[in-house]
Design a protein around this motif. Structure first.
Motif, PDB file in Angstrom:
ATOM      1  N   VAL A   1       0.845  -1.193   0.000  1.00 54.79           N
ATOM      2  CA  VAL A   1       0.000   0.000   0.000  1.00 54.79           C
ATOM      3  C   VAL A   1       0.888   1.254   0.000  1.00 54.79           C
ATOM      4  CG1 VAL A   1      -1.754   1.298   1.280  1.00 54.79           C
ATOM      5  CG2 VAL A   1      -1.924  -1.188   1.114  1.00 54.79           C
ATOM      6  N   ARG A   2       1.943   1.218   0.822  1.00 51.10           N
ATOM      7  CA  ARG A   2       2.852   2.384   0.920  1.00 51.10           C
ATOM      8  C   ARG A   2       3.502   2.672  -0.432  1.00 51.10           C
ATOM      9  NH1 ARG A   2       5.297   6.033   0.324  1.00 51.10           N
ATOM     10  NH2 ARG A   2       6.898   7.116   1.535  1.00 51.10           N
ATOM     11  N   TYR A   3       3.866   1.627  -1.179  1.00 47.03           N
ATOM     12  CA  TYR A   3       4.625   1.824  -2.426  1.00 47.03           C
ATOM     13  C   TYR A   3       3.830   1.423  -3.668  1.00 47.03           C
ATOM     14  CZ  TYR A   3       8.624   2.726   0.559  1.00 47.03           C
ATOM     15  OH  TYR A   3       9.455   3.280   1.499  1.00 47.03           O
ATOM     16  N   HIS A   4       2.489   1.484  -3.605  1.00 42.19           N
ATOM     17  CA  HIS A   4       1.708   0.983  -4.752  1.00 42.19           C
ATOM     18  C   HIS A   4       1.873   1.843  -6.010  1.00 42.19           C
ATOM     19  CE1 HIS A   4      -1.394   3.847  -3.220  1.00 42.19           C
ATOM     20  NE2 HIS A   4      -1.824   3.869  -4.467  1.00 42.19           N
ATOM     21  N   LEU A   5       2.395   3.066  -5.873  1.00 43.44           N
ATOM     22  CA  LEU A   5       2.615   3.919  -7.050  1.00 43.44           C
ATOM     23  C   LEU A   5       4.060   3.891  -7.537  1.00 43.44           C
ATOM     24  CD1 LEU A   5       0.506   7.009  -5.880  1.00 43.44           C
ATOM     25  CD2 LEU A   5      -0.164   5.280  -7.562  1.00 43.44           C
ATOM     26  N   LEU A   6       4.927   3.180  -6.809  1.00 44.36           N
ATOM     27  CA  LEU A   6       6.358   3.211  -7.114  1.00 44.36           C
ATOM     28  C   LEU A   6       6.676   2.658  -8.505  1.00 44.36           C
ATOM     29  CD1 LEU A   6       9.351   3.596  -6.206  1.00 44.36           C
ATOM     30  CD2 LEU A   6       9.245   1.253  -5.327  1.00 44.36           C
ATOM     31  N   MET A   7       6.085   1.527  -8.844  1.00 42.80           N
ATOM     32  CA  MET A   7       6.453   0.864 -10.097  1.00 42.80           C
ATOM     33  C   MET A   7       5.989   1.675 -11.313  1.00 42.80           C
ATOM     34  SD  MET A   7       6.065  -3.144 -10.980  1.00 42.80           S
ATOM     35  CE  MET A   7       7.277  -3.907 -12.056  1.00 42.80           C
TER      36      MET A   7
END
Length: 920
Positions: free
Chosen positions: A577-583
């Motif tokens: 959830v914290r890094y769901h936009l990272l990729m």
């Protein structure tokens, strides 16, 4: 005679029919014998009355901006009085007939929505003229004169003129005519003729075919929904025709009227199709939707029914919605709109299920095959194949059953009886802290969420009955939560449920063609439920103050243990959830050919399992945003990032894999093009390693052929349609020099194109090979032969300095106004750590045509060299990333120079093109 519009007050303030009638009588006496002059004077008198009445209705709407029914009945009343005055003036003064035969009778009726006594300010005036038999000369004169007068009044008239026999014949043959006549209402003229028409319609058309009417009406509704986006949660909804809009409410009334002969919506309670509470919901939703539609018509001055972004702002302001709790006024307004659309959907489901019960033959509906009938129903019962309650207080006895009914429905593939859904909506308030902590309730919820069958449908039922939001209160906060931007097509809850449905379909292999890698990875996950819970929670903190990813990760740490996840699963969900936009941010905004990009991404991901989970989450998150958002280009970029990251995670920080990938691409290119070995070796040496990493194999073939065909030419331009991306690939092979990029960007805009991606490569011999992907400014294809020639000619002229690019651009008008509803403050981020070789500049700004040209021009003025540009758009927001060096090939590290660069880019991003051109 029954008084029409009984609830309407101060009628004479809207229109005083008696006073106007007296004035028309005086006009008739003054212009006796001059029919044309008299008709003009009558129209002038009625036009003044129409304008004054419109102003009074608008004043009442402004005073009570949420009372839509008052406004539409007031306007229908105004039109009624005008039609009566016009009818009397036409038959008494313009075409009087002293001795009419029985055939010279005429009745004027209102049909459709106007027949219901409801009219938005710029709706069509739908009327019908009915005569006993074929029209006579006198009736034709009267009808024609009235229609001309109505058109002269500026009204949009939908009209028909038929005999009673023709009316019956048309009603039997055409569903639209039948529906319009179903709501017909007497306005003026021969009342006996109207009564005869109404009784014949009832006896000859409506009698005995209610079932066929219902079937046709529902098929028509489904077709309309499909046309409008098939969701009541599209962020620019159509208030009239969209799912959850006024037309859905009207369909319920039409069906009730046809089947049970009800005269008003309130009568639906007496025939058992709605409860008293549901009637209040119906009336409240209808009142609000009518208010919104009236405001749309008033703001635009036309029959506008689509609640577009710019109109949402104005309507929210007029209806006094203000910002509160981290939500702007427009977001609160749209949330209330979607809650009303949800109420319409819930009412529709309950209404149709009751109707089904009324009309179905006793006993069977559809019952699962005898041997498939579930033996264990935990106290629930089957009613004609649907899960039902043994008693009305069944949920009250044990509120955990509110979750168990959905788990049972999913497990056995059953639908839920409408009375059970209604009871669940009523009793959802019983879900308290104790129920939320109950292990049975959490197990039932997790069973539905991670179901291998159809979690999307059952979760949608759960959401519609309010059980979902009560059991997961954080989810309840995002129900009907819209995101005021042009990127997201759905509300947060709808987006989330769609994403879960997509994940389920990928896991079952239904989307293998679109998502082969994700389909393969789903079967290799250590914990599939981790992924389902992460998809549920990825946007759960939207609409709050703060970063929704960080807040959502904190919610996950509390919620996951409650749902029964282990400590390790909880930590993974929280990280996802914290890094769901990272990729997506890395794939679409960074240069994947830069090895440091991959290393930074891997440092955050850290494990192959997380990488698999993150890819699947990213895919369903993007695809659930709305139609047309996912495409093969995004699939390729995400795939490239996944492969590069997986390689580093597998091999450690060795660059062996990268070298192998370059060698494999070079070998594939050698096989694909017919080139002598020595020439191919020369070509291979001319191209830097970053080029081989960045470009896919089909572009490599394309570029190689282009370079070979160009020979020693200092400039060669190719433009061809690139179907994988739905865009045109423009390749420029030229001597590299400062300003090349900005000149090409300006020329493409001048030719009517919009750059969606640019990859710029400087070859080892000083030539440049630049690839641009181009669409039209509205995102459509740009592949007409004339367009392709124009783009090549514009680039040639620009690079050869044949015209002043600046002057030409200044003269070009800018399309696209929808994005202007959004105010986006430009932001420039300069990062010297993201790459070992380049300074990385990220510019966030409102998307507009020629934005890339403005930014490229600012970079040129700042004397920097652009090595690659990455263009990503999210609705009205653009994120343009540039990898740059100074003219000597080094990073830009001087503090003063960085500040000047930032200032220039902010000015370019925030100003209109004309100001950029002035500075240039």
């Amino acid at each position: 005679m029954v008084m029409q519009f009984p609830a309407l007050g101060s009628r004479r303030a809207i229109i005083d029919r008696r006073a106007i009638s007296d004035r028309i009588t005086l006009l008739a006496q003054a212009h006796r014998g001059d029919t044309m002059r008299l008709r003009g004077e009558i129209v002038r008198e009625l036009k003044a009355a129409l304008e004054a009445g419109r102003e009074e209705v608008a004043r009442r709407l402004e005073a009570k901006p949420t009372r839509g029914r008052e406004a539409v009945t007031a306007f229908a009343f105004l039109i009624d009085q005008l039609l009566r005055l016009l009818y009397d003036a036409t038959t008494h003064y313009l075409y009087p007939a002293s001795n009419r035969s029985t055939g010279e009778r005429i009745v004027l009726i209102a049909v459709g929505g106007y027949g219901r006594g409801e009219m938005a300010p710029h709706s069509d005036v739908d009327i019908g003229f009915i005569t006993p038999w074929k029209p006579t000369g006198w009736t034709e004169q009267v009808i024609e004169s009235m229609l001309y007068s109505l058109w002269d009044l500026g009204l949009k008239v939908g009209h028909s003129s038929r005999s009673i026999d023709e009316t019956m014949r048309m009603a039997k043959a055409d569903l639209t005519v039948r529906t319009a006549l179903l709501e017909s209402r007497y306005i003026w003229g021969d009342r006996a003729l109207y009564e005869e028409t109404a009784s014949r319609f009832d006896a000859e058309v409506m009698q005995g075919n209610a079932r066929a009417f219902v079937t046709e009406k529902l098929a028509e509704r489904d077709e309309r929904h499909k046309r409008m986006g098939d969701s009541r949660y599209v962020v620019e909804p159509n208030v009239k025709e969209g799912k959850g809009g006024l037309r859905d409410l009207h369909t319920l009334f039409w069906i009730g009227k046809y089947v049970n002969r009800v005269r008003s919506v309130a009568d639906l309670v007496d025939v058992g199709l709605l409860t008293q509470s549901e009637l209040r919901q119906f009336q409240k939703a209808e009142d609000f939707l009518w208010a919104v539609r009236c405001h749309l018509h008033t703001i635009t001055g036309r029959a506008e029914d689509r609640l577009t972004f710019d109109l949402q702002l104005e309507t929210a302001t007029r209806m006094h919605f203000t910002g509160r709790h981290g939500l702007s006024g427009v977001e609160r307004f749209m949330r209330y709109y979607f809650l009303n659309a949800k109420i319409v959907g819930d009412l529709t489901a309950v209404f149709l299920a009751h109707l089904d019960d009324q009309m179905a033959p006793r006993g069977r509906r559809y019952i699962p095959a005898f041997f498939r009938r579930p033996k264990k129903l935990d106290g629930f019962v089957l009613d004609r194949g649907r899960l039902a309650l043994p008693s009305d207080d069944f949920f009250q006895q044990d509120p955990v059953r509110l979750l168990e009914i959905f788990a049972l429905a999913d497990r056995h593939g059953l639908s839920i009886h409408p009375s059970a859904k209604r009871a669940a909506s009523r009793d959802a308030v019983l879900i308290n802290a104790a129920v939320r902590k109950d292990a049975r309730a959490n197990a039932a919820f997790l069973d539905v969420l991670t179901s291998p069958r159809d979690p999307e449908t059952v979760l949608r039922w759960m959401n519609e009955s309010s059980v979902f939001g009560r059991f997961i209160p954080d989810f309840g906060r995002v129900v009907a939560q819209m995101q005021f931007d042009m990127y997201h097509h759905y509300t947060v809850d709808e987006h989330t449920i769609r994403a879960i449905g997509l994940l389920s379909r990928i896991e079952k292999g239904e989307l293998k063609e679109d998502h082969p890698r994700s389909t393969d990875l789903m079967s290799k996950l250590i914990s599939r439920r981790t992924l389902y819970v992460a998809v549920l929670l990825h946007d759960i903190a939207k609409g709050r103050d703060g970063d929704h990813s960080i807040l959502g990760a904190e919610i996950a740490l509390t919620l996951c243990p409650r749902l029964g996840l282990t400590a390790a699963e909880t930590e993974t969900v929280s990280w996802l959830v914290r890094y769901h936009l990272l990729m997506s941010a890395t794939a679409f905004k960074r240069d994947l050919a830069d090895y440091k990009t991959i290393l930074d991404f891997v440092d955050a991901v850290q494990s192959p399992e997380r990488l698999k989970l993150l890819l699947c989450l990213t895919v369903v998150d993007i695809r659930a945003v709305g139609p047309g958002v996912w495409n093969s280009w995004k699939r390729q970029l995400l795939g490239d990032l996944y492969e590069a990251a997986e390689e580093v995670l597998r091999l450690g920080h060795k660059r062996k894999g990268r070298g192998e990938r370059v060698a494999a691409k070079q070998e594939a290119l050698r096989r694909a093009i017919d080139l002598p070995e020595r020439d191919f070796a020369t070509l291979r040496k001319r191209l830097p390693e970053s080029y081989w990493i960045a470009e896919p194999e089909d572009i490599l073939v394309n570029n190689a052929q282009h370079i070979v065909e160009a020979g020693d030419s200092p400039l060669s331009i190719a433009a061809q349609y690139y179907p994988q991306r739905g865009a045109t690939l423009v390749t420029v092979y030229a001597s590299d020099h400062p300003g090349l990029f900005y000149r090409v960007a300006g020329a493409i805009h001048l030719a009517g194109g919009n750059i969606i991606d640019a990859r710029i490569h400087t070859m080892r011999d000083g030539m440049a090979i630049d690839n641009f992907l181009v669409q039209d400014p509205l995102g459509g294809a740009f592949h007409d032969p004339g367009q392709l020639d124009r783009i090549k000619r514009a680039i040639e002229d620009s690079l050869a300095n044949r015209h002043r690019l600046i002057t030409k651009l200044a003269a070009r008008p800018l399309p696209r106004t929808r994005a202007e509803a959004f105010e986006i403050v430009p932001n420039v981020l300069i990062d010297n750590k993201a790459s070992n070789r380049f300074t990385v500049i990220e510019v966030n700004a409102g998307d507009r045509p020629a934005l890339l040209f403005s930014l490229a021009n600012a970079l040129f003025q700042s004397k920097v060299t652009v090595h690659s540009a990455h263009v990503a758009t999210y609705g009205e927001r653009a994120v343009d990333t540039f990898y740059v060096t100074d003219l000597l090939g080094g990073k830009i590290e001087s503090k003063g120079r960085l500040q000047t660069l930032e200032r220039r880019l902010l000015e370019a991003a925030g100003s209109k093109i004309s100001k950029t051109l002035e500075r240039a």
